[in-house]
Design a protein around this motif. Structure first.
Motif, mmCIF file in Angstrom:
data_model
loop_
_atom_site.group_PDB
_atom_site.id
_atom_site.type_symbol
_atom_site.label_atom_id
_atom_site.label_comp_id
_atom_site.label_asym_id
_atom_site.label_seq_id
_atom_site.Cartn_x
_atom_site.Cartn_y
_atom_site.Cartn_z
ATOM 1 N N UNK A 1 0.803 -1.226 0.000
ATOM 2 C CA UNK A 1 0.000 0.000 0.000
ATOM 3 C C UNK A 1 0.837 1.277 0.000
ATOM 4 N N UNK A 2 0.200 2.357 -0.475
ATOM 5 C CA UNK A 2 0.761 3.689 -0.263
ATOM 6 C C UNK A 2 0.127 4.314 0.981
ATOM 7 N N UNK A 3 -1.101 3.912 1.259
ATOM 8 C CA UNK A 3 -1.881 4.529 2.342
ATOM 9 C C UNK A 3 -2.691 3.487 3.093
ATOM 10 N N UNK A 4 -2.926 3.764 4.373
ATOM 11 C CA UNK A 4 -3.735 2.858 5.196
ATOM 12 C C UNK A 4 -4.918 3.642 5.747
ATOM 13 N N UNK B 1 -3.495 7.150 6.520
ATOM 14 C CA UNK B 1 -4.146 8.341 5.967
ATOM 15 C C UNK B 1 -5.195 8.900 6.912
ATOM 16 N N UNK B 2 -5.902 8.025 7.615
ATOM 17 C CA UNK B 2 -6.898 8.539 8.546
ATOM 18 C C UNK B 2 -7.702 7.447 9.213
ATOM 19 N N UNK B 3 -8.471 7.875 10.212
ATOM 20 C CA UNK B 3 -9.350 6.978 10.967
ATOM 21 C C UNK B 3 -10.796 7.346 10.637
ATOM 22 N N UNK C 1 -15.800 12.026 -0.678
ATOM 23 C CA UNK C 1 -15.470 13.408 -1.034
ATOM 24 C C UNK C 1 -14.359 13.946 -0.121
ATOM 25 N N UNK C 2 -14.532 13.702 1.175
ATOM 26 C CA UNK C 2 -13.519 14.162 2.139
ATOM 27 C C UNK C 2 -12.184 13.454 1.883
ATOM 28 N N UNK C 3 -12.258 12.185 1.601
ATOM 29 C CA UNK C 3 -11.051 11.401 1.318
ATOM 30 C C UNK C 3 -10.323 11.973 0.104
ATOM 31 N N UNK C 4 -11.077 12.229 -0.979
ATOM 32 C CA UNK C 4 -10.460 12.732 -2.218
ATOM 33 C C UNK C 4 -9.864 14.118 -2.018
ATOM 34 N N UNK C 5 -10.522 14.929 -1.211
ATOM 35 C CA UNK C 5 -9.994 16.265 -0.910
ATOM 36 C C UNK C 5 -8.614 16.128 -0.263
ATOM 37 N N UNK C 6 -8.509 15.168 0.645
ATOM 38 C CA UNK C 6 -7.232 14.920 1.320
ATOM 39 C C UNK C 6 -6.154 14.429 0.359
ATOM 40 N N UNK C 7 -6.567 13.690 -0.673
ATOM 41 C CA UNK C 7 -5.615 13.149 -1.646
ATOM 42 C C UNK C 7 -5.055 14.273 -2.512
ATOM 43 N N UNK C 8 -5.917 15.241 -2.840
ATOM 44 C CA UNK C 8 -5.512 16.379 -3.687
ATOM 45 C C UNK C 8 -4.477 17.262 -3.005
ATOM 46 N N UNK C 9 -4.619 17.383 -1.684
ATOM 47 C CA UNK C 9 -3.794 18.367 -0.973
ATOM 48 C C UNK C 9 -2.312 18.023 -0.981
ATOM 49 N N UNK D 1 -2.254 10.922 12.361
ATOM 50 C CA UNK D 1 -3.212 10.819 11.257
ATOM 51 C C UNK D 1 -4.538 11.386 11.737
ATOM 52 N N UNK D 2 -5.261 12.051 10.850
ATOM 53 C CA UNK D 2 -6.510 12.678 11.274
ATOM 54 C C UNK D 2 -7.668 11.702 11.412
ATOM 55 N N UNK D 3 -8.660 12.128 12.175
ATOM 56 C CA UNK D 3 -9.938 11.421 12.209
ATOM 57 C C UNK D 3 -10.817 12.119 11.171
ATOM 58 N N UNK D 4 -11.400 11.358 10.260
ATOM 59 C CA UNK D 4 -12.274 11.976 9.261
ATOM 60 C C UNK D 4 -13.472 12.620 9.945
ATOM 61 N N UNK D 5 -13.854 13.779 9.433
ATOM 62 C CA UNK D 5 -15.006 14.481 10.021
ATOM 63 C C UNK D 5 -16.299 13.728 9.750
ATOM 64 N N UNK D 6 -16.352 13.046 8.609
ATOM 65 C CA UNK D 6 -17.531 12.253 8.286
ATOM 66 C C UNK D 6 -17.543 10.992 9.143
ATOM 67 N N UNK D 7 -18.665 10.755 9.808
ATOM 68 C CA UNK D 7 -18.874 9.490 10.513
ATOM 69 C C UNK D 7 -19.890 8.693 9.690
ATOM 70 N N UNK D 8 -19.690 7.375 9.608
ATOM 71 C CA UNK D 8 -20.652 6.540 8.890
ATOM 72 C C UNK D 8 -21.686 6.039 9.901
ATOM 73 N N UNK D 9 -22.923 6.458 9.692
ATOM 74 C CA UNK D 9 -23.968 6.042 10.638
ATOM 75 C C UNK D 9 -24.361 4.577 10.424
ATOM 76 N N UNK D 10 -25.006 4.013 11.436
ATOM 77 C CA UNK D 10 -25.516 2.648 11.346
ATOM 78 C C UNK D 10 -26.794 2.626 10.530
ATOM 79 N N UNK D 11 -26.970 1.578 9.771
ATOM 80 C CA UNK D 11 -28.222 1.415 9.031
ATOM 81 C C UNK D 11 -28.375 -0.020 8.576
#
Ligand SMILES: Nc1ncnc2c1ncn2[C@@H]1O[C@H](COP(=O)(O)OP(=O)(O)OP(=O)(O)O)[C@@H](O)[C@H]1O
Ligand SMILES: [Mg+2]
Length: 253
Positions: free
Chosen positions: A136-139, A174-176, A245-253, A204-214
């Protein structure tokens, strides 16, 4: 970019996240390969890939087939290398020097064909996960917001550090990503603080987006569909879309 989705704790949403990323990035016209590196074969099953009587990631690890023979083209516009229970033997069978590099060697033949390669890993820090980190390049670390789930991350970080030292100096966390999140059960201050300390500790940052349960997650997997196709308007699909979207933004930076 090669992303290993990893956490040695079981049931934290690794496979679900790997599948959502594979399908979600492919929907955005990226060229994506998903690799199932878990003997449970959950990723293969969820994608609807065939994983019996076909070349799998096990044969790649044993170097008996070329990766191109193991790649399946899925309806969602992405490719998959499947896995099955045979892979459980890899730990014992791969005893030779260089066993950590088997996946990387196999993938090197197609790395230029894809924008993203997403690797789903098993709930352990054994030779399979080490192969994923070496390739991998990223985890990406999915975790649930439980005290025990977050506690394992420092141990995970030790494995990453050791892989950086001996096998793959460039790999980074890359993030949690918090998954299976129940917004009604307020995340406790204790867990939030622990997560922040961990984030600092592993840099490594914690992503602002949380994945809700469903419940749609299990329904989609049972129907061998990705979450966007099965329930594109569900909160879980919205969350994974926001996460990508948040992930890709981080990749661009
Ligand atoms: N956001 C969610 N909402 C509800 N259920 C979820 C969610 N994410 C995952 N699940 C369910 O939780 C279970 C575990 O998820 P998943 O298989 O993705 O975790 P995992 O970390 O890959 O597990 P393992 O360690 O066994 O490989 C599955 O039954 C899945 O359907
Ligand atoms: Mg899994």
């Amino acid at each position: 970019m090669i992303i290993a989705v990893a956490n040695q704790k079981g049931g934290v949403g690794k496979t679900t996240t790997a599948q959502a990323m594979t399908a979600g990035l492919a929907a955005q016209k990226y060229r994506v390969l998903g690799i199932d590196l878990d003997p449970q074969g959950n990723f293969s099953a969820a994608c609807g890939a065939v994983n019996y009587n076909v070349p799998t990631v096990y044969e790649l690890m044993k170097q008996t087939v070329d990766i191109k023979e193991a790649i399946q083209h899925m309806n969602g516009g992405y490719d998959v290398v499947p896995a099955n229970i045979m892979l459980a033997g890899a730990e014992q069978e791969l005893s030779q020097t260089g066993k950590e590099h088997r996946l990387k060697e196999a993938v090197s033949a197609v790395v230029g064909d894809y924008d993203f390669i997403v690797i789903d890993t098993p709930p352990s820090l054994g030779v399979l996960t080490v192969n994923a980190f070496t390739c991998a390049t990223d985890i990406l670390i999915p975790t649930t917001a439980g005290i025990f789930a977050t506690a394992g991350i420092s141990q995970l970080n030790e494995t990453v550090t050791s892989v950086q030292k001996y096998c793959n100096p460039g790999v980074k966390i890359r993030g949690i990503l918090f998954t299976r999140f129940n917004p009604r059960a307020n995340i406790s201050r204790q867990i939030r603080e622990l997560a922040e300390q961990l984030s600092e500790y592993i840099s490594a940052p914690i992503y602002q987006t949380y994945i809700r349960s469903g419940v749609v997650v299990e329904e989609a997997q049972a129907n061998k569909a990705d979450i966007f196709d099965y329930a594109g308007k569900s909160t879980v699909a919205q969350d994974y879309r926001a996460f990508i979207e948040e992930f890709l933004k981080g990749v661009d930076e």
